[in-house]
Motif scaffolding. Structure first.
Motif, PDB file in Angstrom:
ATOM      1  N   UNK A  72       0.839  -1.210   0.000  1.00  0.00           N
ATOM      2  CA  UNK A  72       0.000   0.000   0.000  1.00  0.00           C
ATOM      3  C   UNK A  72       0.868   1.252   0.000  1.00  0.00           C
ATOM      4  N   UNK A  73       1.954   1.224   0.797  1.00  0.00           N
ATOM      5  CA  UNK A  73       2.845   2.386   0.838  1.00  0.00           C
ATOM      6  C   UNK A  73       3.543   2.582  -0.505  1.00  0.00           C
ATOM      7  N   UNK A  74       3.937   1.488  -1.145  1.00  0.00           N
ATOM      8  CA  UNK A  74       4.549   1.593  -2.466  1.00  0.00           C
ATOM      9  C   UNK A  74       3.591   2.174  -3.488  1.00  0.00           C
ATOM     10  N   UNK A  75       2.346   1.736  -3.462  1.00  0.00           N
ATOM     11  CA  UNK A  75       1.352   2.283  -4.387  1.00  0.00           C
ATOM     12  C   UNK A  75       1.116   3.764  -4.125  1.00  0.00           C
ATOM     13  N   UNK A  80       1.894   9.500  -5.711  1.00  0.00           N
ATOM     14  CA  UNK A  80       2.456  10.819  -5.425  1.00  0.00           C
ATOM     15  C   UNK A  80       3.451  11.246  -6.504  1.00  0.00           C
ATOM     16  N   UNK A  81       4.216  10.283  -7.050  1.00  0.00           N
ATOM     17  CA  UNK A  81       5.198  10.633  -8.075  1.00  0.00           C
ATOM     18  C   UNK A  81       4.527  11.118  -9.351  1.00  0.00           C
ATOM     19  N   UNK A  85       1.084  18.222  -8.548  1.00  0.00           N
ATOM     20  CA  UNK A  85       0.680  19.262  -7.602  1.00  0.00           C
ATOM     21  C   UNK A  85       1.415  19.138  -6.280  1.00  0.00           C
ATOM     22  N   UNK A  86       2.028  17.981  -6.009  1.00  0.00           N
ATOM     23  CA  UNK A  86       2.709  17.763  -4.733  1.00  0.00           C
ATOM     24  C   UNK A  86       4.129  18.312  -4.806  1.00  0.00           C
ATOM     25  N   UNK A  87       4.460  19.346  -4.028  1.00  0.00           N
ATOM     26  CA  UNK A  87       5.824  19.890  -4.053  1.00  0.00           C
ATOM     27  C   UNK A  87       6.775  18.974  -3.268  1.00  0.00           C
TER      28      UNK A  87
END
Length: 223
Positions: A72-75, A80-81, A85-87
């Motif tokens: 789940x964390x890998x997904x 996020x990559x 929009x995520x700085x």
């Protein structure tokens, strides 16, 4: 014994008994009070400890390392990559690395970032294919970086290597003159003398990794 003193003793006996009983009760009361205070302290200590014991399962749950949790964390990282929009202007490990550094280690990193690769030497004795290592990784990097505890330099370098910030290269620097002062240092000379006629230095180098270069550029004042 005469009859007079004996009668006086008999008349005083009830009073003496009352005094003895009162003293016994007072002593018993003091002991009970002390016992009660001790029990109260033990109960308070147990109550203070209970929240930390109850929080342990919650901490273990928060640090779930099961295959499903890791997936789940890998997904989540992959999502996020792909989200522009995520700085993210620095590596998320940099803050943890800063917490794992000694002040002298920050000086070493800054020195490497400012002055590029640094010389180091091993001292070996014997034939080339059957030699004995007498001294390893001797360097002057702590003195040149201005470390307060230069005697800890090898622990510092091992930690920086563990964190992925530096490499110990088997290749020497192109400028051989940079080894002259290092090879004249007392610890290197002593190792050469210990090795006898077959002793020699083997030139190495210490460099920042690409990760270390970015870490220094991001986290340290290099001006």
């Amino acid at each position: 014994m005469s009859d007079g003193p004996a009668r006086e003793l008999l008349r005083a006996a009830p009073g003496l008994g009352r005094i003895a009983a009162t003293t016994g009760l007072r002593l018993a009361g003091s002991a009970a009070s002390a016992y009660g205070r001790a029990i109260s302290r033990l109960a308070q200590a147990a109550a203070d400890q209970r929240p930390s014991l109850e929080a342990a399962p919650a901490r273990r749950a928060a640090a779930d390392s099961s295959t499903a949790a890791l997936r789940r964390r890998g997904e989540e990282l992959l999502r996020e990559s792909a989200d522009i929009r995520l700085p993210q202007d620095s590596h998320p490990a940099y803050m943890r690395i800063l917490d794992a550094l000694a002040p002298d280690e920050a000086r070493i990193l800054r020195f490497l970032a400012r002055n590029d690769s640094q010389p180091s030497v091993d001292v070996r004795s014997g034939l080339p294919f059957a030699s004995e290592l007498l001294a390893q990784g001797r360097t002057m990097i702590a003195e040149e970086a201005g470390c307060r505890h230069a005697g800890r330099v090898y622990a510092y370098l091992n930690n920086l290597h563990r964190l992925g910030l530096i490499w110990f290269l088997r290749e020497p620097l192109h400028d051989s003159s940079r080894y002259q002062v290092l090879e004249a240092q007392p610890e290197v000379v002593a190792a050469l003398e210990e090795g006898g006629r077959t002793a020699r230095t083997v030139r190495r180098s210490i460099v920042l990794t690409p990760f270390g270069e970015d870490f220094c550029a991001t986290c340290l004042p290099l001006e």
